[in-house]
Design an enzyme around this catalytic site. Structure first.
Site, short mmCIF file in Angstrom:
data_model
loop_
_atom_site.label_atom_id
_atom_site.label_comp_id
_atom_site.label_asym_id
_atom_site.label_seq_id
_atom_site.Cartn_x
_atom_site.Cartn_y
_atom_site.Cartn_z
N ARG A 103 0.87 -1.18 0.00
CA ARG A 103 0.00 0.00 0.00
C ARG A 103 0.90 1.22 0.00
NH1 ARG A 103 -5.14 1.54 3.71
NH2 ARG A 103 -6.03 0.17 2.13
N HIS A 130 -7.64 0.81 -6.09
CA HIS A 130 -7.78 -0.07 -4.92
C HIS A 130 -8.46 -1.36 -5.37
CE1 HIS A 130 -7.80 -1.27 -0.87
NE2 HIS A 130 -8.60 -0.38 -0.32
N GLN A 133 -10.23 -3.87 -2.84
CA GLN A 133 -11.48 -3.34 -2.31
C GLN A 133 -12.62 -3.55 -3.31
OE1 GLN A 133 -12.22 -1.69 0.82
NE2 GLN A 133 -14.24 -2.18 0.02
N ASP A 219 -17.13 7.43 -0.87
CA ASP A 219 -15.82 7.33 -0.22
C ASP A 219 -15.52 8.71 0.35
OD1 ASP A 219 -13.24 6.57 0.57
OD2 ASP A 219 -12.40 6.76 -1.44
N CYS A 259 -16.23 1.91 1.29
CA CYS A 259 -15.02 1.13 1.54
C CYS A 259 -14.52 1.28 2.98
CB CYS A 259 -13.93 1.53 0.56
SG CYS A 259 -13.60 3.30 0.54
N ARG A 287 -13.52 -8.41 2.25
CA ARG A 287 -12.10 -8.15 1.97
C ARG A 287 -11.27 -9.39 2.32
NH1 ARG A 287 -9.99 -3.02 2.00
NH2 ARG A 287 -8.14 -4.11 1.32
N1 NVA Z 1 -9.83 7.02 -1.09
C1 NVA Z 1 -9.45 6.52 0.21
C2 NVA Z 1 -9.74 5.06 0.31
C3 NVA Z 1 -9.44 4.45 1.64
C4 NVA Z 1 -9.71 2.98 1.70
C5 NVA Z 1 -7.98 6.81 0.43
O1 NVA Z 1 -7.19 6.62 -0.49
O2 NVA Z 1 -7.62 7.25 1.53
N1 CP Z 2 -11.04 0.08 2.94
C1 CP Z 2 -9.76 -0.01 3.32
O1 CP Z 2 -8.87 -0.27 2.52
O2 CP Z 2 -9.56 0.16 4.66
P1 CP Z 2 -8.17 0.37 5.41
O3 CP Z 2 -7.63 1.71 4.97
O4 CP Z 2 -8.52 0.34 6.85
O5 CP Z 2 -7.23 -0.73 5.02
#
Ligand code: NVA
Ligand code: CP
Length: 300
Positions: A103, A130, A133, A219, A259, A287
Site C-alpha cells: 500500500r 484499490h 477493495q 468514499d 469502503c 475483503r
Molecule cells: N480514497 C481513500 C480510500 C481508503 C480505503 C484513500 O485513499 O484514503
Molecule cells: N477500505 C480499506 O482499505 O480500509 P483500510 O484503509 O482500513 O485498510
C-alpha cells in the site's frame, strides 16, 4: 510466468469472475469450519507507507487461515521509508517471501516493485486504484443480488482511487456505472480512456447519478495524503453526499456501500449509514475472503 494483481485494468472478465467464485467458496469454507491450508509454509510481506485497519488485518488473518504467515513492514520501521528503491526491495524480498502486498502513494512504485520481484505483488491501494477493495465490493453485490450483469452501480464523490477501480471493475463485470463528481475531481484519464464507448455516465448531480441504481457507493472527500486539502475539499464536495434524498432516486432495494473509514455528516449521513450497516460491514468482511482468493490464485 508469475502473476501480480496491480490494477483491475490488467484483469479480464473471466479472471474477475474466477476470483469472485473462489472468494465465495473460501467464505463458505471459513464459515463452516472447513480448513483450507492452501498456502502452508508460505509467507506474505506487507509493505505499508499509508495507514490501514481493514487491509492489514484481513491480509494478515487471511494468510494465517490459509496456513501461512504474514510480516508487517511499515515504511518507518523498514528501509523503504528511508529511500531504498523498489527495484532493490523487490529483489531482496523475493529471496525470503512468497508474495508481497504493498500500500503506497504512487502506482508507479507498485509497478516497479512487481517488475523487479520474482514473486507475486498485490496492490493494497495506491493513489490510482484499490483493486482488492473493488473485488470485495463486486463479491458483496453479487452475493446480495445474485448477479452483476446489467445492474447499475452509482458512485458519488471524489474521482479518486475508489472511483477509478469501481469504473473498471464494474464495467468489466458487466455493470452500468454512473458517477457524480465535481468538475475538478474527475476520475483518472487512463480510466476514462478505457471506458470509452462503454456503459459509463459521468454527471454533476448526485440525484441524477443515483436514478435507478442497484448499489450506491461513496468514499471520503479527502483521501490519505490529501490532509492539507481537507478544508478546500469540504467546500468543493458540499452536496456530494449519500442521504435520503439521493436514496429516494435509487431502486427501492438498493444497497449502500462504503469502503470505510466513513465520515458521517460528510460523504454519507449517519441515518443512511446505519440503515445499510449490514451491507457495509459484509463488504468489509468480504475483503478477507476475496484477498484469500487472490493470494491462493497467485501464490499457490
Ligand atoms: N480514497 C481513500 C480510500 C481508503 C480505503 C484513500 O485513499 O484514503
Ligand atoms: N477500505 C480499506 O482499505 O480500509 P483500510 O484503509 O482500513 O485498510
Amino acid at each position: 510466468m508469475k502473476k501480480d494483481l496491480l490494477k483491475l485494468l490488467d484483469l479480464d472478465r473471466k479472471e474477475i469472475y474466477d476470483l469472485l467464485r473462489l472468494g465465495d467458496q473460501l467464505k463458505y469454507e471459513q464459515h463452516n469450519g472447513i480448513k483450507h491450508h492452501h498456502l502452508e509454509g508460505k509467507t506474505l510481506g506487507m509493505i505499508f507507507t499509508k495507514s490501514s485497519t481493514r487491509t492489514r488485518v484481513s491480509f494478515e488473518t487471511g494468510m494465517y487461515q490459509l496456513g501461512g504467515m504474514a510480516i508487517f513492514l511499515s515504511a518507518t520501521a523498514s528501509q523503504v521509508g528511508r529511500g531504498e528503491p523498489p527495484e532493490d526491495t523487490a529483489r531482496v524480498l523475493s529471496r525470503y517471501l512468497d508474495g508481497i502486498m504493498i500500500r503506497t502513494f504512487e502506482q508507479e512504485e507498485v509497478e516497479t516493485l512487481a517488475k523487479y520481484a520474482s514473486i507475486p505483488v498485490i496492490n493494497g491501494l495506491t493513489d490510482f486504484c484499490h483493486p482488492c477493495q473493488v473485488l470485495a465490493d463486486l463479491m458483496t453485490i453479487r452475493e446480495s443480488k445474485g448477479v452483476l450483469d446489467g445492474l447499475k452501480l452509482c458512485y458519488i464523490g471524489d474521482g479518486n482511487n475508489m472511483a477509478n477501480s469501481l469504473i473498471v471493475g464494474g464495467l468489466k463485470a458487466g455493470m452500468k456505472v454512473s458517477i457524480a463528481c465535481p468538475e475538478n475531481y474527475m476520475p483518472d484519464q487512463r480510466v476514462l480512456d478505457f471506458a470509452k464507448g462503454m456503459d459509463l455516465e459521468i454527471v454533476r448531480d448526485p440525484r441524477e447519478a443515483a436514478k435507478g441504481a442497484d448499489a450506491v457507493y461513496t468514499d471520503v472527500w479527502a483521501s490519505m495524503g490529501q490532509e492539507d486539502e481537507k478544508l478546500q475539499r469540504m467546500k468543493d464536495f458540499e452536496g456530494y453526499q449519500i442521504n435520503s434524498a439521493v436514496m429516494a432516486e435509487a431502486n427501492k432495494d438498493a444497497m449502500v456501500l462504503h469502503c470505510l473509514p466513513a465520515h458521517r455528516g460528510e460523504e454519507i449521513t449517519a441515518d443512511v449509514f446505519e440503515a445499510h450497516a449490514d451491507d457495509i460491514f459484509e463488504e468489509a468482511e468480504n475483503r478477507l475472503h476475496i484477498q484469500k482468493a487472490i493470494m491462493v490464485s497467485l501464490m499457490k
